[in-house]
Design a protein around this motif. Structure first.
Motif, PDB file in Angstrom:
ATOM      1  N   MET A   1     -24.171   3.988 -21.073  1.00 39.38           N
ATOM      2  CA  MET A   1     -23.070   3.908 -21.995  1.00 39.38           C
ATOM      3  C   MET A   1     -21.480   3.737 -21.274  1.00 39.38           C
ATOM      4  O   MET A   1     -21.576   4.596 -20.439  1.00 39.38           O
ATOM      5  CB  MET A   1     -23.114   5.060 -22.938  1.00 39.38           C
ATOM      6  N   SER A   2     -20.992   2.821 -21.446  1.00 40.14           N
ATOM      7  CA  SER A   2     -19.613   2.659 -20.913  1.00 40.14           C
ATOM      8  C   SER A   2     -18.578   3.790 -21.201  1.00 40.14           C
ATOM      9  O   SER A   2     -18.692   4.358 -22.511  1.00 40.14           O
ATOM     10  CB  SER A   2     -18.894   1.466 -21.053  1.00 40.14           C
ATOM     11  N   SER A   3     -17.711   3.870 -20.448  1.00 37.66           N
ATOM     12  CA  SER A   3     -16.660   4.933 -20.920  1.00 37.66           C
ATOM     13  C   SER A   3     -15.660   4.488 -21.966  1.00 37.66           C
ATOM     14  O   SER A   3     -15.274   5.235 -22.935  1.00 37.66           O
ATOM     15  CB  SER A   3     -15.653   5.199 -19.678  1.00 37.66           C
ATOM     16  N   ARG A   4     -15.580   2.889 -22.370  1.00 39.07           N
ATOM     17  CA  ARG A   4     -14.826   2.652 -23.653  1.00 39.07           C
ATOM     18  C   ARG A   4     -15.638   2.938 -24.854  1.00 39.07           C
ATOM     19  O   ARG A   4     -15.103   3.354 -25.891  1.00 39.07           O
ATOM     20  CB  ARG A   4     -14.539   1.149 -23.371  1.00 39.07           C
ATOM     21  N   THR A   5     -17.215   2.676 -24.777  1.00 41.60           N
ATOM     22  CA  THR A   5     -17.913   3.230 -25.763  1.00 41.60           C
ATOM     23  C   THR A   5     -17.849   4.677 -26.147  1.00 41.60           C
ATOM     24  O   THR A   5     -17.850   5.157 -27.297  1.00 41.60           O
ATOM     25  CB  THR A   5     -19.419   2.812 -25.499  1.00 41.60           C
ATOM     26  N   ARG A   6     -17.807   5.263 -25.121  1.00 43.37           N
ATOM     27  CA  ARG A   6     -17.886   6.962 -25.317  1.00 43.37           C
ATOM     28  C   ARG A   6     -16.507   7.198 -26.023  1.00 43.37           C
ATOM     29  O   ARG A   6     -16.354   7.970 -26.831  1.00 43.37           O
ATOM     30  CB  ARG A   6     -18.137   7.568 -23.944  1.00 43.37           C
ATOM     31  N   ARG A   7     -15.522   6.681 -25.451  1.00 40.50           N
ATOM     32  CA  ARG A   7     -14.237   7.011 -26.148  1.00 40.50           C
ATOM     33  C   ARG A   7     -14.053   6.800 -27.439  1.00 40.50           C
ATOM     34  O   ARG A   7     -13.646   7.349 -28.684  1.00 40.50           O
ATOM     35  CB  ARG A   7     -13.012   6.151 -25.585  1.00 40.50           C
ATOM     36  N   TYR A   8     -14.759   5.293 -27.865  1.00 43.18           N
ATOM     37  CA  TYR A   8     -14.660   5.054 -29.239  1.00 43.18           C
ATOM     38  C   TYR A   8     -15.547   5.955 -30.220  1.00 43.18           C
ATOM     39  O   TYR A   8     -15.077   6.358 -31.111  1.00 43.18           O
ATOM     40  CB  TYR A   8     -15.257   3.661 -29.293  1.00 43.18           C
ATOM     41  N   LEU A   9     -16.619   6.335 -29.745  1.00 36.77           N
ATOM     42  CA  LEU A   9     -17.588   7.165 -30.326  1.00 36.77           C
ATOM     43  C   LEU A   9     -17.071   8.778 -30.567  1.00 36.77           C
ATOM     44  O   LEU A   9     -17.465   9.551 -31.532  1.00 36.77           O
ATOM     45  CB  LEU A   9     -18.912   7.278 -29.755  1.00 36.77           C
ATOM     46  N   SER A  10     -16.153   9.059 -29.600  1.00 39.44           N
ATOM     47  CA  SER A  10     -15.599  10.464 -29.622  1.00 39.44           C
ATOM     48  C   SER A  10     -14.602  10.593 -30.719  1.00 39.44           C
ATOM     49  O   SER A  10     -14.578  11.693 -31.030  1.00 39.44           O
ATOM     50  CB  SER A  10     -15.039  10.791 -28.211  1.00 39.44           C
ATOM     51  N   GLN A  11     -14.163   9.430 -31.396  1.00 36.88           N
ATOM     52  CA  GLN A  11     -13.202   9.580 -32.320  1.00 36.88           C
ATOM     53  C   GLN A  11     -13.915  10.242 -33.727  1.00 36.88           C
ATOM     54  O   GLN A  11     -13.359  10.506 -34.504  1.00 36.88           O
ATOM     55  CB  GLN A  11     -12.682   8.286 -32.933  1.00 36.88           C
ATOM     56  N   PHE A  12     -15.224  10.041 -33.736  1.00 37.31           N
ATOM     57  CA  PHE A  12     -15.897  10.401 -34.932  1.00 37.31           C
ATOM     58  C   PHE A  12     -16.814  11.458 -34.757  1.00 37.31           C
ATOM     59  O   PHE A  12     -17.768  11.993 -35.667  1.00 37.31           O
ATOM     60  CB  PHE A  12     -16.738   9.102 -35.438  1.00 37.31           C
ATOM     61  N   ILE A  13     -16.757  12.226 -33.620  1.00 39.26           N
ATOM     62  CA  ILE A  13     -17.357  13.652 -33.557  1.00 39.26           C
ATOM     63  C   ILE A  13     -16.696  14.612 -34.406  1.00 39.26           C
ATOM     64  O   ILE A  13     -15.531  14.874 -34.742  1.00 39.26           O
ATOM     65  CB  ILE A  13     -17.112  14.205 -32.210  1.00 39.26           C
ATOM     66  N   PRO A  14     -17.407  15.130 -35.720  1.00 37.05           N
ATOM     67  CA  PRO A  14     -16.926  16.188 -36.746  1.00 37.05           C
ATOM     68  C   PRO A  14     -16.408  17.353 -35.785  1.00 37.05           C
ATOM     69  O   PRO A  14     -16.941  17.826 -34.723  1.00 37.05           O
ATOM     70  CB  PRO A  14     -18.341  16.489 -37.182  1.00 37.05           C
ATOM     71  N   LYS A  15     -15.334  17.540 -36.516  1.00 41.89           N
ATOM     72  CA  LYS A  15     -14.691  19.137 -35.834  1.00 41.89           C
ATOM     73  C   LYS A  15     -15.790  20.369 -36.007  1.00 41.89           C
ATOM     74  O   LYS A  15     -15.348  21.240 -35.357  1.00 41.89           O
ATOM     75  CB  LYS A  15     -13.243  19.150 -36.647  1.00 41.89           C
ATOM     76  N   LEU A  16     -16.420  20.091 -37.040  1.00 38.62           N
ATOM     77  CA  LEU A  16     -17.490  21.156 -36.834  1.00 38.62           C
ATOM     78  C   LEU A  16     -18.282  21.375 -35.743  1.00 38.62           C
ATOM     79  O   LEU A  16     -18.465  22.586 -35.166  1.00 38.62           O
ATOM     80  CB  LEU A  16     -18.494  21.013 -38.156  1.00 38.62           C
ATOM     81  N   ALA A  17     -18.709  20.138 -35.318  1.00 41.98           N
ATOM     82  CA  ALA A  17     -19.518  20.384 -33.810  1.00 41.98           C
ATOM     83  C   ALA A  17     -18.555  20.861 -32.795  1.00 41.98           C
ATOM     84  O   ALA A  17     -18.957  21.473 -31.947  1.00 41.98           O
ATOM     85  CB  ALA A  17     -20.080  18.886 -33.539  1.00 41.98           C
ATOM     86  N   THR A  18     -17.296  20.431 -32.900  1.00 41.99           N
ATOM     87  CA  THR A  18     -16.509  20.923 -31.669  1.00 41.99           C
ATOM     88  C   THR A  18     -16.240  22.296 -31.895  1.00 41.99           C
ATOM     89  O   THR A  18     -16.385  23.197 -30.849  1.00 41.99           O
ATOM     90  CB  THR A  18     -15.140  20.323 -31.967  1.00 41.99           C
ATOM     91  N   ALA A  19     -16.027  22.867 -33.061  1.00 40.62           N
ATOM     92  CA  ALA A  19     -15.756  24.203 -33.382  1.00 40.62           C
ATOM     93  C   ALA A  19     -17.260  25.052 -32.933  1.00 40.62           C
ATOM     94  O   ALA A  19     -17.015  26.241 -32.220  1.00 40.62           O
ATOM     95  CB  ALA A  19     -15.287  24.445 -34.837  1.00 40.62           C
ATOM     96  N   LEU A  20     -18.216  24.734 -33.170  1.00 47.64           N
ATOM     97  CA  LEU A  20     -19.485  25.265 -32.759  1.00 47.64           C
ATOM     98  C   LEU A  20     -19.734  25.445 -31.449  1.00 47.64           C
ATOM     99  O   LEU A  20     -20.008  26.428 -30.533  1.00 47.64           O
ATOM    100  CB  LEU A  20     -20.618  24.758 -33.505  1.00 47.64           C
ATOM    101  N   HIS A  21     -19.337  24.338 -30.731  1.00 50.07           N
ATOM    102  CA  HIS A  21     -19.402  24.145 -29.101  1.00 50.07           C
ATOM    103  C   HIS A  21     -18.371  24.870 -28.610  1.00 50.07           C
ATOM    104  O   HIS A  21     -18.698  25.748 -27.259  1.00 50.07           O
ATOM    105  CB  HIS A  21     -19.089  22.673 -28.795  1.00 50.07           C
ATOM    106  N   GLU A  22     -17.343  25.241 -29.152  1.00 48.81           N
ATOM    107  CA  GLU A  22     -16.359  26.318 -28.602  1.00 48.81           C
ATOM    108  C   GLU A  22     -16.771  27.715 -28.309  1.00 48.81           C
ATOM    109  O   GLU A  22     -16.260  28.538 -27.943  1.00 48.81           O
ATOM    110  CB  GLU A  22     -15.098  26.017 -29.315  1.00 48.81           C
ATOM    111  N   GLY A  23     -17.682  27.962 -29.579  1.00 49.89           N
ATOM    112  CA  GLY A  23     -18.336  29.332 -29.722  1.00 49.89           C
ATOM    113  C   GLY A  23     -17.874  30.007 -30.957  1.00 49.89           C
ATOM    114  O   GLY A  23     -16.830  29.695 -31.480  1.00 49.89           O
TER     115      GLY A  23
END
Length: 574
Positions: A1-23
């Motif tokens: 997966m290209s870096s451009r595709t990863r940047r595009y998909l990162s916009q749609f990662i739910p903040k719930l996943a971010t919060a759980l990943h942080e602990g």
């Protein structure tokens, strides 16, 4: 997966996943539970009141707050956003139900959800923040007036049939039935307002809306007041969620509902992103606007499939969530879970809630939504902003929210175009620097001695369609004593569009017909790219390009002495 595709998909990662990943531990869960319970207590009376004001039954508001509220928090791009039905939808939902029935609203909400998903995937979320503030203030204040006028019947207990959707017929009907005002209903409305405003002043941490509902319900039961209740108008509330159902979508009805669906999608997008911005300001976080739009779209699709109303991020409930100590999207998800528990446990008791109490809640919501101080402040803005504000406000109140938004945006665009056109100046360019016209100081700026037969003019500002006619008038100023060489200084032109290029082409042709050599100097990157891309240099090979004004003077001197056109230039614009 290209870096451009990863940047595009990162916009749609739910903040719930971010919060759980942080602990995420017990401390965060405890804080989110308290916040979710607090917001649920606030949302319970609001959800029912908003549904009734929209022309449907109170359980529809609860369904929306539960289903859409859970999905918005679980999938959204804001860490503490709380979603559900809001007052902004009342006018458009009321009209859709009146014209097409509740089935039409379900289809309209589904279409709006699909539009929001598409807007997020197309990364239009970043464009929402460019919405003109007078348009937002105008339709928000207009919605507040519409909400207020929709509650007069229940607040006064008027004995009348269905309330007209249009503003003037509605107030005409109120005037015709004013003699049927019920003193007991007025007393309960006043009691509800007194409790809400009293708690807001002396006990701001208390849930004023819920306490007002309880106080009015106890007063109505204890004194046996003859006031209409949820049970007397709508019957018993169901104690379970409705079943999942895919609505039938007839094409002809879809086309009819598209304008209203667009309005709902627009309101949902704007209000949710405004709420997310407010949350960012209170928490210091940063939301993902495109991911938030996708979540709002999924939530509206989910609400439609379970027979709910349109939903969006709710600014007041989001602020309550933050003040109650929310740490993550889990708080919003728990708010939906608590609402489900309340509905299952309290459905038999909700039938005793008097409608004047819900009317009092919505009267306060309308007052809060009016933003009267901001409205008055905008009236002190320049004339264009005042005109946009008043037009949007008037059309929202007297006509239709869809028309109001379209007209407000169109007028705001025209006002912006006029202001940008006024900022463009074509002035004498015989000065030694590239300052904008009107900012020169003769004590600091040396006036240049141009070679005989050379004239220089400087353009400052964007050369776009609204200001392109300035170039068309330039040679008219030189008709009496035309120069041999015209230097067009463009260092202060940041952008140019197709209309600006067309005007330059007209100027080049007129110069060629009059035997005037044209030198264009100081092109910035964007105008240079546009001119080269549209073949300006190739089409007008007699035009010379200079990197700066000194270079242009060196080119102009021999051309003026020769009194003839320059030889064809090699290449295009530099």
């Amino acid at each position: 997966m290209s870096s451009r595709t990863r940047r595009y998909l990162s916009q749609f990662i739910p903040k719930l996943a971010t919060a759980l990943h942080e602990g995420y531990g017990w401390r965060e869960l405890r804080a989110d539970t308290v916040a979710g319970l607090t917001v649920a207590i606030v949302a319970l009376p609001l959800a029912m009141a908003l549904a009734i004001a929209s022309g449907t039954t109170p359980e529809k508001g609860l369904y929306t707050a539960i289903i859409a509220g859970f999905l918005i928090s679980a999938l959204g791009g804001s860490r503490v956003q709380v979603g559900g039905p809001t007052a902004a939808f009342i006018p458009v939902v009321f009209v859709v139900i009146e014209r097409f029935g509740f089935g039409g609203l379900v289809l309209c909400t589904l279409l709006a959800g699909l539009m929001l998903i598409a807007a997020g995937l197309l990364r239009l979320g970043t464009l929402m923040k460019y919405m003109p503030q007078p348009v937002i203030t105008g339709f928000t204040a207009g919605i507040a007036v519409s909400i207020f006028s929709s509650q007069v019947k229940d607040a006064l207990g008027l004995r009348m049939e269905a309330v007209p959707a249009e503003f003037i017929p509605r107030w005409t009907a109120y005037a015709q039935h004013i003699a049927t005002t019920q003193p007991a209903t007025v007393a309960l409305t006043v009691l509800g307002l007194a409790v809400i405003f009293g708690l807001r002043r002396w006990k701001p941490a208390w849930p004023g809306f819920l306490v007002a509902l309880l106080a009015c319900t106890f007063a109505a039961l204890a004194l046996a007041l003859p006031a209409e209740t949820i049970g007397s108008r709508f019957g018993a509330l169901p104690s379970a969620l409705p079943g999942f159902q895919v609505p039938h979508i007839p094409l002809e009805r879809t086309l009819e509902l598209l304008p209203s669906a667009f309005t709902i999608a627009f309101l949902a997008g704007v209000e949710s992103l405004l709420s997310a911005v407010v949350a960012d300001g209170m928490t210091g976080g940063r939301h993902r606007s495109n991911g938030e739009l996708v979540a709002q779209g999924v939530a509206n699709v989910g609400s439609a499939l379970f027979g709910g109303l349109p939903a969006t991020g709710a600014i007041a409930r989001t602020a309550t969530n933050i003040r109650a100590g929310a740490r993550s999207p889990v708080a919003g998800m728990l708010h939906a879970a608590f609402l489900l528990l309340f509905m299952l446990a309290l459905a038999p008791l909700m039938r005793y809630v008097p409608l004047p109490a819900l009317a009092a809640v919505l009267l306060v919501v309308a007052w809060n939504m009016s933003e009267h101080q901001h409205f008055r402040h905008t009236l002190s803005a320049p004339w264009g902003d005042r005109l946009v504000l008043l037009l949007t406000f008037g059309l929202t109140v007297f006509f239709d929210l869809t028309v109001a938004i379209q007209a407000g945006l169109a007028l705001a665009t025209v006002v912006f175009m006029l202001r940008m056109a006024e900022s463009v100046e074509v002035s004498s360019g015989e000065y030694g620097d590239d300052r904008a016209a009107g900012t020169r100081d003769d004590d600091e700026t040396q006036r240049l001695h141009l070679p005989r037969g050379v004239e220089a003019y400087q353009i400052s500002g964007p050369l776009f369609f609204g200001a392109a006619d300035r170039l068309d008038n330039l040679l008219d100023q030189l008709a009496i004593d035309p120069p041999k060489v015209l230097i067009l200084r463009m260092r202060l032109v940041p952008i140019i569009d197709a209309s600006g290029v067309h005007s330059l082409e007209n100027l080049a042709r007129r110069c060629a017909r009059h035997g005037i050599a044209l030198v264009v100097s100081g092109l910035q990157p964007q105008p240079d790219r546009v001119l080269a891309g549209m073949g300006f240099g190739a089409a007008h090979a007699q035009v010379r390009f200079a990197s700066d004004f000194e270079h242009a003077l060196r080119l102009a001197a021999p051309l003026a002495d020769a009194g003839t056109h320059p030889p064809p230039a090699q290449g295009s614009a530099e």
